[in-house]
Scaffold this active site. Structure first.
Site, mmCIF file in Angstrom:
data_model
loop_
_atom_site.group_PDB
_atom_site.id
_atom_site.type_symbol
_atom_site.label_atom_id
_atom_site.label_comp_id
_atom_site.label_asym_id
_atom_site.label_seq_id
_atom_site.Cartn_x
_atom_site.Cartn_y
_atom_site.Cartn_z
ATOM 1 N N ARG A 15 68.734 18.514 -67.332
ATOM 2 C CA ARG A 15 68.443 19.792 -67.973
ATOM 3 C C ARG A 15 68.258 19.533 -69.463
ATOM 4 O O ARG A 15 69.095 18.854 -70.075
ATOM 5 C CB ARG A 15 69.631 20.726 -67.741
ATOM 6 N N TYR A 37 71.943 28.531 -77.739
ATOM 7 C CA TYR A 37 72.653 28.278 -76.482
ATOM 8 C C TYR A 37 72.407 26.844 -75.993
ATOM 9 O O TYR A 37 71.267 26.373 -75.985
ATOM 10 C CB TYR A 37 72.199 29.257 -75.362
ATOM 11 N N ASP A 55 67.467 26.004 -69.006
ATOM 12 C CA ASP A 55 68.250 27.238 -68.862
ATOM 13 C C ASP A 55 67.846 28.221 -69.960
ATOM 14 O O ASP A 55 68.050 27.947 -71.145
ATOM 15 C CB ASP A 55 69.744 26.892 -68.968
ATOM 16 N N HIS A 87 69.095 31.199 -70.112
ATOM 17 C CA HIS A 87 70.362 31.902 -70.371
ATOM 18 C C HIS A 87 70.172 33.401 -70.637
ATOM 19 O O HIS A 87 70.680 33.942 -71.615
ATOM 20 C CB HIS A 87 71.143 31.216 -71.506
ATOM 21 N N GLU A 105 65.899 28.465 -65.343
ATOM 22 C CA GLU A 105 67.136 29.152 -64.926
ATOM 23 C C GLU A 105 67.349 30.457 -65.689
ATOM 24 O O GLU A 105 67.099 30.514 -66.902
ATOM 25 C CB GLU A 105 68.297 28.187 -65.174
ATOM 26 N N GLU A 162 74.516 32.111 -61.532
ATOM 27 C CA GLU A 162 75.827 31.589 -61.933
ATOM 28 C C GLU A 162 76.827 32.698 -62.242
ATOM 29 O O GLU A 162 78.026 32.463 -62.179
ATOM 30 C CB GLU A 162 75.697 30.619 -63.117
ATOM 31 N N ARG A 201 72.266 29.973 -57.533
ATOM 32 C CA ARG A 201 73.229 29.202 -58.329
ATOM 33 C C ARG A 201 74.666 29.704 -58.253
ATOM 34 O O ARG A 201 75.510 29.333 -59.070
ATOM 35 C CB ARG A 201 72.768 29.196 -59.785
ATOM 36 N N GLU A 223 74.823 21.141 -60.364
ATOM 37 C CA GLU A 223 74.987 20.907 -61.800
ATOM 38 C C GLU A 223 76.218 20.025 -62.033
ATOM 39 O O GLU A 223 77.256 20.216 -61.411
ATOM 40 C CB GLU A 223 75.186 22.260 -62.505
ATOM 41 N N TRP A 239 73.793 36.886 -74.483
ATOM 42 C CA TRP A 239 74.079 35.510 -74.861
ATOM 43 C C TRP A 239 73.714 34.571 -73.732
ATOM 44 O O TRP A 239 73.806 34.870 -72.591
ATOM 45 C CB TRP A 239 75.557 35.319 -75.241
HETATM 46 C C1 GCO Z 1 75.147 26.591 -67.109
HETATM 47 C C2 GCO Z 1 75.729 27.785 -67.744
HETATM 48 C C3 GCO Z 1 76.882 27.553 -68.649
HETATM 49 C C4 GCO Z 1 77.449 28.896 -69.091
HETATM 50 C C5 GCO Z 1 78.914 28.852 -69.134
HETATM 51 C C6 GCO Z 1 79.499 30.175 -69.531
HETATM 52 O O1 GCO Z 1 74.028 26.702 -66.656
HETATM 53 O O2 GCO Z 1 75.826 25.591 -67.030
HETATM 54 O O3 GCO Z 1 74.740 28.626 -68.258
HETATM 55 O O4 GCO Z 1 76.560 26.697 -69.701
HETATM 56 O O5 GCO Z 1 76.970 29.258 -70.326
HETATM 57 O O6 GCO Z 1 79.353 28.449 -67.882
HETATM 58 O O7 GCO Z 1 80.857 30.099 -69.450
HETATM 59 MG MG MG Z 2 73.184 28.558 -66.824
#
Ligand code: GCO
Ligand code: MG
Length: 401
Positions: A147, A159, A209, A211, A235, A261, A282, A338, A401
């Site tokens: 990634r 991020y 990602d 995010h 992602e 996630e 995920r 991951e 975020w």
């Molecule tokens: C990822 C996630 C993490 C999250 C984190 C938040 O894809 O691994 O986005 O980086 O930001 O788990 O607590």
């Molecule tokens: Mg993520």
């Protein structure tokens, strides 16, 4: 066999983790991860005050009935706190069942479907050249999938990008604030992936990602712009509370999409799966109700050729990682896992049987899920409150975020 006692261990070897330990009257014990980043003590209290009293005296082999009892029996269903607590119980009970059977957990799920579990690493840098170097280092280490995240010109604290060597988003004190600009990001990201493909060719799987930062039409634009670089996935391109939003993304791009996630149950992804709006689900074992529920999600996804890609950031403890690797070794519609390595202090507190070789991980062959907790060592790392950051647009508007 009966559940004799259960306890919650909160420890902070580098970052905070919540672990549930269930002990049977035969002396066999199992452990489960209950970590919810930034809200750890809410789950600890849910377990201590409301779940553990209901477990004592039950038959630990009745995993399904206990799952249904905690889910339906609470009346208040779903939500990250509830589902992380249920997941911890579920994981600990699978650990016990496998230990009693004398088998590694994956054997109880149906045996292995593959030789190893392909994992992806996290490469991040303050700029393109640092990210290129980090990706190169992971290729050297044998990773097949990486990634890539990078700082964005004109923005600090993006991020996924580490301030020091080790990336950990949760920080002590109140949530840190960062500034976000979609325009700067959208202009920049395709240049990162172009540089990666020029330098490393088409072979390594590359992931990214977003995010949750974009609107659906912006996500569609990014997916289209990234098509020449053949991403393994894009992602969380937009928040997924509104699952229907992904229809719009799908109309415009063939870049594969991974989401989930932050999901807690099958209901969070029902439309995404049934309408084939995503390619990878995920959901993690710890935040989506443990092995019992994740299996249900994976089975639904399999009907639509959607594969798994479980969350495995450092805020999921080695207990979650170990159990997830058993799941991954079995699940027929596995995609990728991951893998964000934990710091040495965390690895010491949670001795584990899993290992990495040549881009693949294996959960090991010890009975149970193969992860333990050293409670004496854990006690040396008291809880250290930390929060995830928040993001604001350049004009101060609170963003995702
Ligand atoms: C990822 C996630 C993490 C999250 C984190 C938040 O894809 O691994 O986005 O980086 O930001 O788990 O607590
Ligand atoms: Mg993520």
């Amino acid at each position: 066999m009966k559940i004799h006692s259960a306890s919650v261990i909160v420890t902070s070897p580098g970052r905070n983790f919540v672990t549930l330990k269930i002990v049977t009257d035969d002396g066999v014990y199992g452990i489960g991860d209950a970590t919810l980043n930034g809200r750890e003590l809410a789950v600890a209290s849910y377990l201590n005050d409301h779940v553990i009293p209901c477990l004592i005296g039950r038959d630990p082999h009745q995993i399904e009935d206990i799952w249904q009892y905690l889910y339906k029996g609470a009346y208040w269903r779903r939500g990250p706190v509830t589902m992380a607590a249920i997941a911890a119980v579920d994981t600990a009970l699978w650990d016990i069942k496998a230990k009693v059977a004398g088998l590694p957990l994956y054997q109880l799920l149906g045996g292995r479907s593959r030789a190893g579990v392909m994992v992806y690493a996290h490469a991040n840098g303050r700029d393109v050249s640092e990210t290129l170097d980090r990706v190169g280092e992971y290729i050297e280490k044998g990773y097949k999938a990486i990634r890539a995240q990078s700082g964005i010109p004109g923005l600090d604290g993006v991020y996924g990008v580490a301030k020091g060597k080790f990336y950990e988003p949760a920080t002590k004190g109140l949530p840190q604030e960062s500034t976000w600009s979609t325009e700067r990001y959208l202009d920049f990201v395709p240049t990162l992936f172009e540089a990666l493909r020029v330098k490393y060719g088409m072979e390594p799987h590359l992931l990214h990602d977003v995010h949750h930062r974009l609107t659906p039409i912006e996500a569609a634009r990014l997916g289209k712009a990234l098509e020449p670089y053949r991403l393994f996935w894009m992602e969380d391109p937009t928040p997924a509370e509104n699952q229907e939003a992904f229809r719009l993304i799908r109309q415009h791009t063939v870049t594969p999409v991974a989401v989930g996630e932050v999901f807690n149950t099958i209901w969070d992804c029902k439309t995404l799966i049934e309408e084939q709006l995503i390619d990878y689900i995920r959901a993690s074992l710890v935040h989506a109700g443990g092995i019992t529920h994740l299996r249900r999600i994976a089975d639904l996804a399999a009907l639509y050729q959607i594969r798994t890609g479980s969350h495995g950031a450092t805020d999921l403890s080695p207990v979650c990682m170990g159990a997830a690797l058993h799941f991954d070794l079995w699940v027929p519609n596995f995609g990728i896992q991951e893998h964000m390595a934990h710091c040495p202090e965390t690895d010491e507190v949670f001795p584990h049987a899993y290992s990495f070789k040549g881009g693949y991980m294996h959960p090991g062959e010890v009975p149970g899920h193969g992860v333990d907790i050293d409670e004496k060592l854990a006690a040396k790392y008291p809880y250290n409150p930390a929060y995830l950051p928040v993001a604001r647009l350049e004009d101060g508007t609170l963003w995702n975020w």
